[in-house]
Motif scaffolding. Sequence first.
Motif, PDB file in Angstrom:
ATOM      1  N   GLU A  58       2.860   3.728   0.990  1.00 36.32           N
ATOM      2  CA  GLU A  58       1.627   4.140   1.666  1.00 36.32           C
ATOM      3  C   GLU A  58       0.717   4.912   0.715  1.00 36.32           C
ATOM      4  O   GLU A  58      -0.502   4.722   0.709  1.00 36.32           O
ATOM      5  CB  GLU A  58       1.950   4.996   2.895  1.00 36.32           C
ATOM      6  CG  GLU A  58       2.426   4.194   4.092  1.00 36.32           C
ATOM      7  CD  GLU A  58       1.909   4.746   5.413  1.00 36.32           C
ATOM      8  OE1 GLU A  58       1.144   5.729   5.418  1.00 36.32           O
ATOM      9  OE2 GLU A  58       2.251   4.152   6.452  1.00 36.32           O
ATOM     10  N   LEU A 100      -0.928   2.410  -1.704  1.00 36.60           N
ATOM     11  CA  LEU A 100      -1.915   1.555  -1.029  1.00 36.60           C
ATOM     12  C   LEU A 100      -3.173   2.341  -0.681  1.00 36.60           C
ATOM     13  O   LEU A 100      -4.293   1.821  -0.789  1.00 36.60           O
ATOM     14  CB  LEU A 100      -1.303   0.944   0.224  1.00 36.60           C
ATOM     15  CG  LEU A 100      -2.190  -0.030   0.996  1.00 36.60           C
ATOM     16  CD1 LEU A 100      -2.552  -1.234   0.128  1.00 36.60           C
ATOM     17  CD2 LEU A 100      -1.509  -0.486   2.280  1.00 36.60           C
ATOM     18  N   LEU A 131      -2.740   0.391   6.723  1.00 40.95           N
ATOM     19  CA  LEU A 131      -2.211   1.754   6.781  1.00 40.95           C
ATOM     20  C   LEU A 131      -2.014   2.201   8.224  1.00 40.95           C
ATOM     21  O   LEU A 131      -1.022   2.869   8.542  1.00 40.95           O
ATOM     22  CB  LEU A 131      -3.158   2.712   6.055  1.00 40.95           C
ATOM     23  CG  LEU A 131      -3.190   2.590   4.528  1.00 40.95           C
ATOM     24  CD1 LEU A 131      -4.337   3.413   3.949  1.00 40.95           C
ATOM     25  CD2 LEU A 131      -1.864   3.033   3.915  1.00 40.95           C
ATOM     26  N   ALA A 175       2.531  -1.126   4.615  1.00 37.46           N
ATOM     27  CA  ALA A 175       2.228  -1.184   3.183  1.00 37.46           C
ATOM     28  C   ALA A 175       3.139  -2.153   2.441  1.00 37.46           C
ATOM     29  O   ALA A 175       2.725  -2.777   1.463  1.00 37.46           O
ATOM     30  CB  ALA A 175       2.345   0.215   2.572  1.00 37.46           C
TER      31      ALA A 175
END
Length: 409
Positions: A320, A323, A375, A380
């Motif tokens: 996460e 990303l 998200l 992710a």
Amino acid sequence: MEKTLRSCADQIVEASIRAVLPDEAVRRALKDFHPEGRTVLVAAGKAAWQMAHAAVAVLGYVDGGVVVTKYDHVKGKIPGVTCCEAGHPVPDANSFAATQKALELVRGLQPEDTVLFLLSGGGSALFEKPLIPAEELQDITSQLLASGADIVEMNTIRKRLSGVKGGRFAQACAPAQVFSIVLSDILGDPLDMIASGPAVPDTSTCGQAIAIAEKYHLRLPTAAQELLRQETPKALTNVTTRITGSVRELCTAAAAACRALGYEPVLLTDRLCCEAREAGSFLGSVVRTHAGGGRKLAYIAGGETVVHLTGKGLGGRNQELALAAAPALAGLKHCCVFSVGSDGTDGPTDAAGGYVDGETEAALRAAGRDVYRTLADNDAYHALQAVGGLIRTGATGTNVNDVAVALVE
């Protein structure tokens, strides 16, 4: 994806993790180990097999042992030691069975005997004897994971629901001595919070535990509520502890690896503890500010971020984080952000973390994926998988938090 830049990222990850493997750390700690009677070994955590393997290699033998680690983390047999794999981050039946074997191993020891206790991150789930029905403990653990509670808050609750946490395992070893070697995975190295402190007096209070339960609106059965009101051991006289390995060493190793590749390292923090996507957005903004400045820079942040689950996708905090940096990097040349867990696993996935650069967002759009929707769905893993952005190391045998790096040219 910029292949040369990705190669640099992979080299930094490999060098960083290699520098914090527990073998040498265990050997150093055992220089102070001088047992008189029998020695039995108990190892718990994601790095338990690696630590136990190193310890037996140094000592030559032990008078029995139990290792409990995460699935797929046992790399072979260890003489005199029973190796068990169990559930993480939610304890399962194998966690309970392996812990029971450890308790049976230490039962009946004498004052001259020693329990060599090797502890690493992940032990809170792996080393467990619940004082409430297992399904209730698993539900409470799942609630804490989904709430965004940090590791200290989680362990403050879990140690009160356990027969081995919060110093209770050391009590079970008495009158034998406990020589504990700890690989830290918590910021600031608070011993009573690492794997919920099975061999350390507990510094948290009932009041703190109750406040955490109220903060996250935990659904607790009556028995669990009563346990939160019972105090844990506040003093232990049979324990010697050596702490070894931490996120500071991981960041130092990352900085050395960056410097070797021609980047000037800048340590932002070794206590990163915010929301994963916020950390990623911040690192992306740092890159945007300094890109094109004529210097090769590496911004390093170590710690452990958190994720609030809002969707039903697949991923982990490092994926996460990476990303979330992608939008800020969009269109930039020779810049990237990557983040990995030192244990080689990030959330319930086979990846250690994720990598993004200036080409990632466009590649995601071409694959029909929007960063912000992804998200929101906590997906992710599949997004990064679609653009070659997953970082896979396999189980590493260590566990000293995470490190995120932003490379800027």
